[in-house]
Design an enzyme around this catalytic site. Structure first.
Site, PDB file in Angstrom:
ATOM      1  N   THR A  25      28.877  -5.620   6.575  1.00 21.46           N
ATOM      2  CA  THR A  25      29.846  -6.366   5.707  1.00 21.46           C
ATOM      3  C   THR A  25      31.257  -5.642   5.707  1.00 21.46           C
ATOM      4  O   THR A  25      31.264  -4.681   5.939  1.00 21.46           O
ATOM      5  CB  THR A  25      29.313  -6.682   4.191  1.00 21.46           C
ATOM      6  OG1 THR A  25      30.404  -7.033   3.438  1.00 21.46           O
ATOM      7  CG2 THR A  25      29.047  -5.280   3.794  1.00 21.46           C
ATOM      8  N   ASP A  26      32.399  -6.492   5.113  1.00 21.09           N
ATOM      9  CA  ASP A  26      33.689  -5.989   5.132  1.00 21.09           C
ATOM     10  C   ASP A  26      33.498  -4.819   3.830  1.00 21.09           C
ATOM     11  O   ASP A  26      34.571  -4.298   3.519  1.00 21.09           O
ATOM     12  CB  ASP A  26      34.643  -6.756   5.220  1.00 21.09           C
ATOM     13  CG  ASP A  26      34.391  -7.852   4.079  1.00 21.09           C
ATOM     14  OD1 ASP A  26      33.246  -8.290   3.593  1.00 21.09           O
ATOM     15  OD2 ASP A  26      35.490  -8.522   3.567  1.00 21.09           O
ATOM     16  N   TYR A  49      26.726  -2.959  -3.742  1.00 23.03           N
ATOM     17  CA  TYR A  49      26.650  -3.869  -2.484  1.00 23.03           C
ATOM     18  C   TYR A  49      26.942  -3.048  -1.346  1.00 23.03           C
ATOM     19  O   TYR A  49      26.230  -2.861  -0.245  1.00 23.03           O
ATOM     20  CB  TYR A  49      26.890  -5.086  -2.654  1.00 23.03           C
ATOM     21  CG  TYR A  49      26.908  -6.051  -1.493  1.00 23.03           C
ATOM     22  CD1 TYR A  49      25.644  -6.403  -1.005  1.00 23.03           C
ATOM     23  CD2 TYR A  49      28.211  -6.255  -0.787  1.00 23.03           C
ATOM     24  CE1 TYR A  49      25.558  -7.172   0.242  1.00 23.03           C
ATOM     25  CE2 TYR A  49      27.891  -7.069   0.287  1.00 23.03           C
ATOM     26  CZ  TYR A  49      26.925  -7.442   0.929  1.00 23.03           C
ATOM     27  OH  TYR A  49      26.829  -8.058   1.943  1.00 23.03           O
ATOM     28  N   LYS A  53      25.115  -1.381   1.895  1.00 23.91           N
ATOM     29  CA  LYS A  53      25.228  -1.920   3.293  1.00 23.91           C
ATOM     30  C   LYS A  53      25.628  -0.793   4.230  1.00 23.91           C
ATOM     31  O   LYS A  53      25.313  -0.635   5.242  1.00 23.91           O
ATOM     32  CB  LYS A  53      26.150  -2.876   3.109  1.00 23.91           C
ATOM     33  CG  LYS A  53      25.657  -4.178   2.289  1.00 23.91           C
ATOM     34  CD  LYS A  53      24.250  -4.848   3.317  1.00 23.91           C
ATOM     35  CE  LYS A  53      24.741  -5.456   4.512  1.00 23.91           C
ATOM     36  NZ  LYS A  53      23.656  -6.097   5.383  1.00 23.91           N
ATOM     37  N   TRP A  75      33.272 -12.641   4.646  1.00 22.48           N
ATOM     38  CA  TRP A  75      33.740 -14.062   3.999  1.00 22.48           C
ATOM     39  C   TRP A  75      33.009 -15.298   4.724  1.00 22.48           C
ATOM     40  O   TRP A  75      33.501 -16.220   4.996  1.00 22.48           O
ATOM     41  CB  TRP A  75      35.348 -14.326   3.857  1.00 22.48           C
ATOM     42  CG  TRP A  75      36.002 -13.568   3.082  1.00 22.48           C
ATOM     43  CD1 TRP A  75      35.748 -12.096   2.813  1.00 22.48           C
ATOM     44  CD2 TRP A  75      37.222 -13.645   2.657  1.00 22.48           C
ATOM     45  NE1 TRP A  75      36.793 -11.452   2.136  1.00 22.48           N
ATOM     46  CE2 TRP A  75      37.654 -12.545   1.935  1.00 22.48           C
ATOM     47  CE3 TRP A  75      38.266 -14.809   2.593  1.00 22.48           C
ATOM     48  CZ2 TRP A  75      38.936 -12.200   1.276  1.00 22.48           C
ATOM     49  CZ3 TRP A  75      39.470 -14.695   1.990  1.00 22.48           C
ATOM     50  CH2 TRP A  75      39.750 -13.547   1.325  1.00 22.48           C
TER      51      TRP A  75
END
Length: 220
Positions: A25-26, A49, A53, A75
């Site tokens: 994820t970003d 989170y 990650k 997103w």
């Protein structure tokens, strides 16, 4: 779950000689950049989170360094399941106005766009390590919501427009901090796979064709 689960899967894959393509994820970034994050950029997650990650990425690469691929994305949305697009459609139907955060910038990514990249990596075993993938362009959550309303109105999924107000992150009672900027530099993926990303607005338009089709089927 975000750390030990991927670690165990990576160890098992490595033991039997299988490849693991792990999705991240970003949110591993802190949002302090003003330009898209490269795969080499330092991670500095703001919330649990993002931290777990990031630690999951490290676990995967530690357990399966010779073949694992980590793909960071941002997103995600689709015509299925729960996501920002589906939530906005529901709220725009139920409420008279909305306030959406306008000071967090990133790139909406159609899930099928990511799926195509995953399949491409599955067929290219020479690649390993960290890669980025998102659709092309940048926006903020408020502009994304306005685009959703515009597309929904154009295909008849919404009967009327409602005011969508721009608010700040401080005005939105989120449980966790989110990066103010999370654009991803996808050039390494484009070079590795010989592909280019599609503009996020074009992919959003395509999603509404799917949603409209399913709506028409369900209403017959």
């Amino acid at each position: 779950m975000n750390v030990e689960g991927p670690r165990n899967i990576a160890a098992a894959a490595n033991e039997i000689g299988a490849r693991l393509i792990h999705i991240s994820t970003d949110s591993v970034f802190d949002g302090n950049s003003s330009t898209p994050y490269t795969v080499e950029a330092e991670t500095n997650p703001l919330n649990t989170y993002g931290r777990t990650k990031r630690d999951g990425e490290l676990a995967v690469l530690q357990e399966s360094p010779a073949s694992a691929v980590v793909i960071r994305t941002s997103w995600l949305y689709s015509s299925y399941g729960n996501n920002f697009v589906k939530t906005m459609l529901r709220l725009m139907e139920e409420r008279d106005e909305l306030g959406i955060v306008a000071d967090q910038f990133g790139t909406p990514t159609r899930a099928s766009s990511l799926a195509e990249v995953i399949w491409a990596f599955a067929g290219a075993p020479q690649h390993r390590g960290v890669f980025h993938w998102s659709d092309h362009g940048e926006t903020n959550w408020h502009e994304f919501a306005l685009a959703i309303q515009e597309e929904a109105l154009s295909c008849g999924l919404l009967k009327k427009a409602i005011p969508v107000h721009a608010i700040t992150s401080d005005e939105y009672p989120a449980a966790a901090l989110r990066p103010r900027y999370s654009g991803l530099d996808c050039s390494a993926t484009q070079v590795a796979l010989g592909i280019r990303s599609t503009d996020w607005r074009s992919n959003l338009k395509e999603i509404f064709k799917e949603i409209d089709y399913y709506f028409q089927i369900c209403c017959q």
